[in-house]
Design a protein around this motif. Structure first.
Motif, PDB file in Angstrom:
ATOM      1  N   GLY A  83      -1.433 -12.793  24.384  1.00 42.96           N
ATOM      2  CA  GLY A  83      -0.353 -12.910  25.358  1.00 42.96           C
ATOM      3  C   GLY A  83       0.723 -11.858  25.155  1.00 42.96           C
ATOM      4  N   ALA A  84       1.123 -11.636  23.911  1.00 41.89           N
ATOM      5  CA  ALA A  84       2.136 -10.619  23.627  1.00 41.89           C
ATOM      6  C   ALA A  84       1.617  -9.220  23.949  1.00 41.89           C
ATOM      7  CB  ALA A  84       2.564 -10.702  22.162  1.00 41.89           C
ATOM      8  N   PHE A  85       0.350  -8.974  23.686  1.00 39.17           N
ATOM      9  CA  PHE A  85      -0.228  -7.670  24.008  1.00 39.17           C
ATOM     10  C   PHE A  85      -0.276  -7.443  25.516  1.00 39.17           C
ATOM     11  CE2 PHE A  85      -3.896  -4.914  24.904  1.00 39.17           C
ATOM     12  CZ  PHE A  85      -3.473  -3.773  24.230  1.00 39.17           C
ATOM     13  N   ILE A  86      -0.607  -8.473  26.279  1.00 37.42           N
ATOM     14  CA  ILE A  86      -0.630  -8.344  27.733  1.00 37.42           C
ATOM     15  C   ILE A  86       0.763  -8.032  28.262  1.00 37.42           C
ATOM     16  CG2 ILE A  86      -0.922  -9.666  29.876  1.00 37.42           C
ATOM     17  CD1 ILE A  86      -3.341 -10.997  28.535  1.00 37.42           C
ATOM     18  N   VAL A  87       1.774  -8.693  27.730  1.00 39.72           N
ATOM     19  CA  VAL A  87       3.147  -8.405  28.150  1.00 39.72           C
ATOM     20  C   VAL A  87       3.523  -6.972  27.789  1.00 39.72           C
ATOM     21  CG1 VAL A  87       5.571  -9.001  27.753  1.00 39.72           C
ATOM     22  CG2 VAL A  87       3.886 -10.804  28.084  1.00 39.72           C
ATOM     23  N   LEU A  88       3.111  -6.519  26.615  1.00 42.63           N
ATOM     24  CA  LEU A  88       3.385  -5.146  26.192  1.00 42.63           C
ATOM     25  C   LEU A  88       2.749  -4.140  27.144  1.00 42.63           C
ATOM     26  CD1 LEU A  88       4.483  -3.338  23.776  1.00 42.63           C
ATOM     27  CD2 LEU A  88       2.128  -3.358  22.992  1.00 42.63           C
ATOM     28  N   VAL A  89       1.511  -4.378  27.523  1.00 42.42           N
ATOM     29  CA  VAL A  89       0.821  -3.464  28.440  1.00 42.42           C
ATOM     30  C   VAL A  89       1.466  -3.493  29.821  1.00 42.42           C
ATOM     31  CG1 VAL A  89      -1.365  -3.078  29.651  1.00 42.42           C
ATOM     32  CG2 VAL A  89      -1.366  -3.496  27.201  1.00 42.42           C
ATOM     33  N   MET A  90       1.849  -4.668  30.281  1.00 44.30           N
ATOM     34  CA  MET A  90       2.437  -4.788  31.616  1.00 44.30           C
ATOM     35  C   MET A  90       3.811  -4.136  31.699  1.00 44.30           C
ATOM     36  SD  MET A  90       0.133  -6.126  33.411  1.00 44.30           S
ATOM     37  CE  MET A  90       1.001  -6.497  34.902  1.00 44.30           C
ATOM     38  N   LYS A  91       4.511  -4.031  30.574  1.00 44.15           N
ATOM     39  CA  LYS A  91       5.820  -3.377  30.574  1.00 44.15           C
ATOM     40  C   LYS A  91       5.716  -1.865  30.464  1.00 44.15           C
ATOM     41  CE  LYS A  91       8.994  -6.835  28.842  1.00 44.15           C
ATOM     42  NZ  LYS A  91       9.978  -7.125  27.780  1.00 44.15           N
ATOM     43  N   GLY A  92       4.545  -1.353  30.246  1.00 48.08           N
ATOM     44  CA  GLY A  92       4.361   0.083  30.080  1.00 48.08           C
ATOM     45  C   GLY A  92       4.451   0.822  31.401  1.00 48.08           C
ATOM     46  N   PRO A  93       4.170   2.111  31.382  1.00 46.16           N
ATOM     47  CA  PRO A  93       4.261   2.901  32.616  1.00 46.16           C
ATOM     48  C   PRO A  93       3.192   2.489  33.629  1.00 46.16           C
ATOM     49  CG  PRO A  93       3.318   4.211  30.857  1.00 46.16           C
ATOM     50  CD  PRO A  93       3.757   2.917  30.240  1.00 46.16           C
ATOM     51  N   ALA A  94       3.515   2.688  34.892  1.00 44.94           N
ATOM     52  CA  ALA A  94       2.578   2.352  35.970  1.00 44.94           C
ATOM     53  C   ALA A  94       1.698   3.555  36.267  1.00 44.94           C
ATOM     54  CB  ALA A  94       3.340   1.933  37.213  1.00 44.94           C
ATOM     55  N   TYR A  95       0.453   3.300  36.558  1.00 43.55           N
ATOM     56  CA  TYR A  95      -0.498   4.357  36.889  1.00 43.55           C
ATOM     57  C   TYR A  95      -1.043   4.111  38.292  1.00 43.55           C
ATOM     58  CZ  TYR A  95      -0.405   5.458  31.942  1.00 43.55           C
ATOM     59  OH  TYR A  95      -0.006   5.809  30.692  1.00 43.55           O
ATOM     60  N   VAL A  96      -1.413   5.179  38.953  1.00 43.77           N
ATOM     61  CA  VAL A  96      -2.004   5.077  40.284  1.00 43.77           C
ATOM     62  C   VAL A  96      -3.380   5.711  40.259  1.00 43.77           C
ATOM     63  CG1 VAL A  96       0.204   5.082  41.491  1.00 43.77           C
ATOM     64  CG2 VAL A  96      -0.934   7.228  41.056  1.00 43.77           C
ATOM     65  N   ALA A  97      -4.221   5.226  41.138  1.00 40.75           N
ATOM     66  CA  ALA A  97      -5.545   5.817  41.267  1.00 40.75           C
ATOM     67  C   ALA A  97      -5.457   7.024  42.193  1.00 40.75           C
ATOM     68  CB  ALA A  97      -6.516   4.788  41.833  1.00 40.75           C
ATOM     69  N   ASP A  98      -6.458   7.884  42.133  1.00 40.45           N
ATOM     70  CA  ASP A  98      -6.495   9.033  43.032  1.00 40.45           C
ATOM     71  C   ASP A  98      -6.655   8.543  44.469  1.00 40.45           C
ATOM     72  OD1 ASP A  98      -6.239  10.831  40.998  1.00 40.45           O
ATOM     73  OD2 ASP A  98      -8.402  11.004  40.691  1.00 40.45           O
ATOM     74  N   ALA A  99      -5.951   9.193  45.358  1.00 40.79           N
ATOM     75  CA  ALA A  99      -6.041   8.825  46.772  1.00 40.79           C
ATOM     76  C   ALA A  99      -7.345   9.342  47.357  1.00 40.79           C
ATOM     77  CB  ALA A  99      -4.867   9.410  47.528  1.00 40.79           C
ATOM     78  N   TYR A 100      -7.855   8.632  48.308  1.00 40.28           N
ATOM     79  CA  TYR A 100      -9.043   9.093  49.016  1.00 40.28           C
ATOM     80  C   TYR A 100      -8.770   8.986  50.508  1.00 40.28           C
ATOM     81  CZ  TYR A 100      -9.991   4.094  49.250  1.00 40.28           C
ATOM     82  OH  TYR A 100      -9.895   2.751  49.461  1.00 40.28           O
ATOM     83  N   PRO A 101      -9.276   9.941  51.303  1.00 37.02           N
ATOM     84  CA  PRO A 101      -8.973   9.942  52.735  1.00 37.02           C
ATOM     85  C   PRO A 101      -9.724   8.818  53.463  1.00 37.02           C
ATOM     86  CG  PRO A 101     -10.497  11.694  52.213  1.00 37.02           C
ATOM     87  CD  PRO A 101     -10.087  11.077  50.896  1.00 37.02           C
ATOM     88  N   LEU A 102      -9.035   8.225  54.422  1.00 39.58           N
ATOM     89  CA  LEU A 102      -9.643   7.208  55.265  1.00 39.58           C
ATOM     90  C   LEU A 102      -9.968   7.834  56.613  1.00 39.58           C
ATOM     91  CD1 LEU A 102      -7.314   4.171  54.522  1.00 39.58           C
ATOM     92  CD2 LEU A 102      -9.577   4.632  53.603  1.00 39.58           C
ATOM     93  N   ASN A 103     -11.104   7.523  57.166  1.00 37.77           N
ATOM     94  CA  ASN A 103     -11.515   8.108  58.436  1.00 37.77           C
ATOM     95  C   ASN A 103     -10.603   7.700  59.588  1.00 37.77           C
ATOM     96  OD1 ASN A 103     -13.591   9.213  57.054  1.00 37.77           O
ATOM     97  ND2 ASN A 103     -15.108   7.713  57.711  1.00 37.77           N
ATOM     98  N   ASP A 104     -10.220   6.444  59.615  1.00 40.55           N
ATOM     99  CA  ASP A 104      -9.427   5.955  60.735  1.00 40.55           C
ATOM    100  C   ASP A 104      -8.061   5.459  60.264  1.00 40.55           C
ATOM    101  OD1 ASP A 104     -10.353   3.844  59.343  1.00 40.55           O
ATOM    102  OD2 ASP A 104     -11.164   2.758  61.052  1.00 40.55           O
ATOM    103  N   ALA A 105      -7.415   6.202  59.411  1.00 40.40           N
ATOM    104  CA  ALA A 105      -6.152   5.763  58.837  1.00 40.40           C
ATOM    105  C   ALA A 105      -5.031   5.721  59.869  1.00 40.40           C
ATOM    106  CB  ALA A 105      -5.756   6.674  57.685  1.00 40.40           C
TER     107      ALA A 105
END
Length: 119
Positions: A83-105
């Motif tokens: 539980g403490a490790f999960i809280v530690l990870v959740m307080k860390g920096p946020a990461y995003v995935a690479d964007a991918y183009p949508l055909n009908d965005a």
């Protein structure tokens, strides 16, 4: 290629109680395990005025209870640590995935044309 892209402008949270818990867990585990083993050790080391069979029976019962308490204590320590490790990870920096183009965005297709039944 960068596997992890940090979310720009994200502010990490201040470290809190989870770091204290994680830092003290080894000491807490050792102290608790020692306290749970003490009755068994004291029964074996003491000079008791008791019949040998009764003493063996008492030692067996105390060993069973000490083992059960130790296993319960181990599960508790592992759960609190996770539980403490999960809280530690959740307080860390946020990461995003690479964007991918949508055909009908910009103008999504109608729902009927997207899902045509196959015949």
């Amino acid at each position: 290629m960068n596997l992890f892209n940090r979310l720009p402008g994200y502010v990490s949270s201040e470290p809190g109680l989870e770091r204290v818990v994680l830092a003290r867990m080894p000491m807490i585990f050792c102290i608790g395990a020692t306290l749970l083993m003490m009755p068994s050790l004291l029964l074996r080391q003491g000079n008791w005025d008791m019949h040998a069979l009764r003493l063996d029976d008492l030692i067996s019962k105390v060993d069973i209870y000490a083992t059960a308490g130790f296993l319960l204590y181990c599960n508790l320590v592992v759960a609190v640590t996770i539980g403490a490790f999960i809280v530690l990870v959740m307080k860390g920096p946020a990461y995003v995935a690479d964007a991918y183009p949508l055909n009908d965005a910009d103008s999504p297709a109608p729902a009927a044309s997207r899902h045509t039944p196959q015949q």
